[in-house]
Design an enzyme around this catalytic site. Structure first.
Site, PDB file in Angstrom:
ATOM      1  N   LYS A 288      48.787 -57.249 -57.896  1.00  0.00           N
ATOM      2  CA  LYS A 288      48.657 -55.945 -57.811  1.00  0.00           C
ATOM      3  C   LYS A 288      48.523 -55.465 -59.186  1.00  0.00           C
ATOM      4  CE  LYS A 288      52.235 -55.014 -54.160  1.00  0.00           C
ATOM      5  NZ  LYS A 288      51.279 -54.563 -53.145  1.00  0.00           N
TER       6      LYS A 288
ATOM      7  N   ARG B  19      54.320 -59.932 -43.561  1.00  0.00           N
ATOM      8  CA  ARG B  19      54.011 -60.312 -42.055  1.00  0.00           C
ATOM      9  C   ARG B  19      54.102 -61.905 -42.057  1.00  0.00           C
ATOM     10  NH1 ARG B  19      47.824 -58.491 -42.777  1.00  0.00           N
ATOM     11  NH2 ARG B  19      48.909 -56.878 -43.840  1.00  0.00           N
TER      12      ARG B  19
END
Length: 475
Positions: free
Chosen positions: A224, A298
């Site tokens: 990020k 996920r």
């Protein structure tokens, strides 16, 4: 009395209003006269906002909440959000006098008698759960790492008389949890799968709550930027909510099998970090080609729901996660997004959200149109979509569902709470009230039964056994 009446006459809520009294020693505040169909009748968000901005200073303060009986639960949880537990401000540690806030409920409308002691106990447990979840989310990763989170789970287990099941570090790899292990293997503190199980006599079904517990998310090698990484201590919000709700639910007498599954990892950078192009074998037996290490939630949840299905025999699996930034675009800052294989449970989540103040709005559930986004030439699927403009929050949830199978006969519910898990720089404890309300029919508690949207009508001609069994069913 004249001063009070004068203050009331000045209030013109749009959507709220307040008036200070007695040299700011007291404040009277008004909530909206009406709310839209997608808001909670309790106006829970406005309650929290008013208390934060209008409560006079002092060491011993009192709040009198005037509401109708069906709004007590949502109002109490909203008040709890205004008083976060975590702080490292130096002045707080030097304060000699402990601050207290007394909350009184004054009921109006139907059922306007005194609040019962059992109701107060339920409110105390629910609000403790909200504040527990918020404290965990507010705590930075240099303190709330995976080991510390396990300590929190052990603490709740000890309080409830439950010994948690914990699988961690290399054992995850050995036992086939390639999602959790692959995400957390580069971190100093190893990843873990932890389970708290409540299995009472007479249970009629098995429920699993699966929480995403990424204690910090750097994005991994798909790292990020400097503006998007701050705040990633909140990526454990799903697991924190599951822990707070589990504690409260068991204390209030949960009548069915309930498993709280915590998927804990730190998505870190290091020599051992997962690389884009790596292929992992997940607990479901399916292979995943990694094309984005920042789509890690996920992966851990896929292992969690597979475990709930294969090892715990769950009839209902609900996963809760701060999964996608796109959730805030899809449903906004205040509403979590729900994705489910059941139209009835979709409606129930929305209704429960309105009753408890943790608002929810549906996402598109259409795997036959969306799951092709994960097509891989070399594995069963990729972990991130090809087209980020094609309902990415729905697709992220479908990735999780694919690891129990789209034809699985049970109920699967996915709640993406990425935006409502915080308000500004503070955690909200979002999800605790929602889980308690949604599964309130499995509780002995009358208040949780009142705010629950689920349950069957009882056939008075059936015998006691049939009647009891039918009462326990959530669908």
């Amino acid at each position: 009395m004249e001063l009070w009446q004068a203050a009331l006459s000045t209030l013109n809520p749009n959507p709220t209003d307040s008036c200070p009294l007695y040299l700011n020693y007291a404040t009277v505040a008004a909530l909206p006269c009406r709310v839209s169909r997608h808001n909670s009748p309790s106006a829970a968000h406005f309650i929290t906002r008013l208390v934060r901005t209008c409560l006079p200073p002092g060491a011993h303060r009192c709040i009198v909440m005037v509401c109708e009986q069906p709004e007590v639960f949502a109002s109490a949880c909203a008040l709890a959000r205004a008083f976060p537990l975590f702080t490292h401000r130096s002045g707080a540690s030097r304060r000699l006098e402990k601050k207290t806030v007394t909350v009184e409920f004054f009921l109006v409308g139907q059922d306007n008698g005194p609040v019962e002691v059992s109701t107060l106990q339920c409110l105390a447990n629910a609000t403790d759960g909200v504040r527990l979840a918020a404290r965990i989310v507010d705590t930075p990763c240099n303190e709330m790492n995976t080991d510390t989170f396990l300590e929190e789970i052990n603490k709740v287990g000890k309080e409830l008389g439950i010994i948690p099941t914990i699988i961690r570090d290399e054992e995850l790899k050995t036992r086939g949890f390639g999602g959790i292990y692959g995400v957390g293997k580069a971190a100093l503190h190893p990843p873990a799968l932890a389970v708290l199980s409540h299995t009472p006599d007479g249970a009629t079904q098995t429920i699993a709550w699966v929480g995403k517990g990424i204690v910090y998310d750097t994005g991994g090698l798909s790292i990020k930027g400097k503006t998007t990484m701050p705040g990633m201590k909140r990526d454990c919000g799903g697991a924190a909510a599951v822990l707070g709700a589990f504690r409260a639910a068991i204390k209030q007498g949960f009548k069915d099998n309930l498993h709280a599954v915590f998927c804990l990892a730190e998505n870190s950078v290091g020599p051992n970090a997962t690389r884009p192009d790596d292929i992992h074998l997940l607990y479901s037996g399916k292979t995943v080609e990694i094309n984005n290490t920042d789509a890690e939630g996920r992966l851990v949840l896929a292992d969690g729901v597979s475990y709930a299905c294969k090892d715990l025999g769950a009839d209902i699996i609900l996963d809760m996660a701060t999964l996608t930034g796109a959730q805030g675009i899809a449903t906004g800052k205040y509403h979590a997004a729900v994705l489910t294989n059941s139209a009835e449970w979709e409606a129930a989540c929305v209704k429960a959200g309105r009753k408890c103040g943790d608002l929810v709005h549906p996402l598109v559930y259409c795997p036959e149109l969306h799951f092709s986004e994960f097509t891989s030439a070399v594995a069963d699927m990729k972990n991130s979509v090809a087209d980020r403009d094609n309902s990415p929050s729905s697709c992220a949830g479908l990735f999780i569902a694919s690891h129990i199978g789209f034809d699985w006969p049970g109920v699967w519910v996915h709640l993406d709470i990425a935006a409502p898990v915080h308000a500004g720089e503070r955690a909200t404890g979002f999800g605790v009230a929602l889980l308690l309300a949604l599964f309130g029919r499995a509780s002995e508690d009358p208040l949780l039964n009142l705010v629950s949207p689920l349950g069957c009508e009882v056939d008075v001609e059936e015998g006691d056994v049939g009647r009891d069994s039918k009462r326990r069913r959530l669908v």
